[in-house]
Design an enzyme around this catalytic site. Structure first.
Site, short mmCIF file in Angstrom:
data_model
loop_
_atom_site.label_atom_id
_atom_site.label_comp_id
_atom_site.label_asym_id
_atom_site.label_seq_id
_atom_site.Cartn_x
_atom_site.Cartn_y
_atom_site.Cartn_z
N ASN A 1 0.98 -15.67 2.53
CA ASN A 1 0.08 -16.69 3.07
C ASN A 1 -1.20 -16.07 3.64
O ASN A 1 -1.93 -16.72 4.39
CB ASN A 1 0.80 -17.53 4.14
CG ASN A 1 1.20 -16.70 5.35
OD1 ASN A 1 0.95 -15.50 5.41
ND2 ASN A 1 1.83 -17.34 6.32
N ASP B 1 3.33 -4.58 14.31
CA ASP B 1 3.97 -5.81 14.77
C ASP B 1 5.46 -5.59 14.98
O ASP B 1 6.01 -4.55 14.55
CB ASP B 1 3.73 -6.96 13.77
CG ASP B 1 3.94 -6.54 12.31
OD1 ASP B 1 4.48 -5.46 12.05
OD2 ASP B 1 3.55 -7.32 11.42
N HIS C 1 -1.33 -13.44 5.67
CA HIS C 1 -1.23 -12.79 6.99
C HIS C 1 -1.32 -11.27 6.85
O HIS C 1 -0.93 -10.69 5.84
CB HIS C 1 0.02 -13.23 7.75
CG HIS C 1 1.32 -12.67 7.29
ND1 HIS C 1 2.32 -13.46 6.76
CD2 HIS C 1 1.81 -11.42 7.32
CE1 HIS C 1 3.36 -12.70 6.48
NE2 HIS C 1 3.09 -11.45 6.80
N GLU D 1 -0.93 -14.82 11.60
CA GLU D 1 -0.64 -15.93 10.69
C GLU D 1 -1.89 -16.80 10.50
O GLU D 1 -2.88 -16.66 11.24
CB GLU D 1 0.49 -16.77 11.29
CG GLU D 1 1.83 -16.04 11.40
CD GLU D 1 2.62 -16.04 10.09
OE1 GLU D 1 2.00 -15.97 9.00
OE2 GLU D 1 3.85 -16.08 10.15
C1 GLP Z 1 5.69 -8.88 7.17
C2 GLP Z 1 4.95 -7.96 8.11
C3 GLP Z 1 3.62 -7.57 7.55
C4 GLP Z 1 3.77 -7.12 6.12
C5 GLP Z 1 4.26 -8.27 5.29
C6 GLP Z 1 4.36 -7.97 3.81
O1 GLP Z 1 5.39 -10.19 7.43
N1 GLP Z 1 4.77 -8.54 9.40
O2 GLP Z 1 3.07 -6.54 8.38
O3 GLP Z 1 2.54 -6.67 5.64
O4 GLP Z 1 5.54 -8.61 5.78
O5 GLP Z 1 5.61 -7.46 3.48
P1 GLP Z 1 6.02 -6.96 2.05
O6 GLP Z 1 5.31 -5.67 1.86
O7 GLP Z 1 7.52 -6.78 2.13
O8 GLP Z 1 5.62 -7.99 1.08
#
Ligand code: GLP
Length: 249
Positions: A136, A67, A138, A143
């Site tokens: 949440n 992403d 995702h 989302e």
């Molecule tokens: C973002 C990214 C996701 C990632 C998520 C979790 O929203 N788009 O791909 O998995 O954060 O991030 P973290 O590992 O910092 O909790």
């Protein structure tokens, strides 16, 4: 679903690196999708150490991101593409020909998303999608409300997701409102999925996932029936995550 409960980020990184090493041993030209965020940082640190020790060879592998933010070019330090170049591709001597990133600054984002899915298909599909998890539920930027057969596309980001970007943005108001994300269908089509889960905020999402009841409000649940799914989760989340996988084992 195969669930490994680990003690802390070093063990999580070690286990995840083993999955990647095994894949590259079996298939040096594997196609791999990589996540951003705090969760995979330990893995990337570990991979850099393995590379420095001459134990990681990925000159033939191909890499995709999951992403990025709409409007952010790969040379913008706040893009996810720049994050991956900084933490993974540059230190591992991966060449730009081996990398296909979703370009958040594409003038036609619809065409960019279609071409991204085509590039994955042309590469023979993904051998491995490594994912983090949002609080949440995702995965990538899929989302709540995302369809299980959604392709790569442009999406609106929730406030919660935008708030969680403090690693890259000082102020929430600077976080773009929209993103491009690999679709749930594209992720589900990967031959193997590795889901990494750490951070107290993920307990609810992990619990929903381990309950294996699909719910569009928790997008990660769309992956639960994948035939080759490995979850590596921090043990500290286990007490709040019911499911049939015994965290004490
Ligand atoms: C973002 C990214 C996701 C990632 C998520 C979790 O929203 N788009 O791909 O998995 O954060 O991030 P973290 O590992 O910092 O909790």
């Amino acid at each position: 679903m195969d669930v490994s409960w680990v003690n802390g980020s070093a063990e999580l990184a070690d286990k995840a690196a083993q999955v990647l090493l095994r894949l590259l041993e079996d298939k040096p030209d594997a196609t791999i999708a990589l996540p951003t965020g705090n969760t995979p940082l330990g893995l990337y640190h570990h991979l850099r150490a393995l590379h420095a020790a001459g134990r990681l060879h990925c000159t033939q592998a191909r890499f995709f991101n999951l992403d990025d933010f709409v409007g952010k070019a790969v040379d913008d330090p706040q893009s996810y593409g720049a994050f991956l170049w900084r933490h993974v591709f540059r230190p591992l001597d991966i060449k730009s020909e081996q990398v296909r990133l979703l370009r958040g600054d594409a003038s036609d984002t619809g065409a960019e998303c279609r071409s991204f899915d085509e590039a994955i298909a042309d590469a023979g599909g993904l051998d491995l999608a490594i994912l983090g998890l949002g609080a949440n539920g995702h995965v990538a930027f899929n989302e709540p409300g995302s369809a299980r057969d959604s392709p790569t596309r442009e999406v609106s980001l929730t406030d919660e997701t935008r708030h969680a970007q403090q690693g890259l943005y000082k102020r929430v108001s600077d976080v773009p409102l929209r993103g491009l994300t690999m679709g749930l269908r594209t992720i589900r089509d990967a031959r193997q999925i590795l889901l990494l889960v750490s951070g107290a905020a993920k307990a609810d999402a992990l619990q929903r996932f381990l309950a294996r009841k699909e719910d569009m409000n928790w997008p990660v649940t769309a992956l639960a029936d994948h035939p080759r799914l490995h979850v590596i989760a921090d043990k500290s989340l286990a007490s709040r995550s019911s499911g049939s996988d015994d965290p004490r084992s």
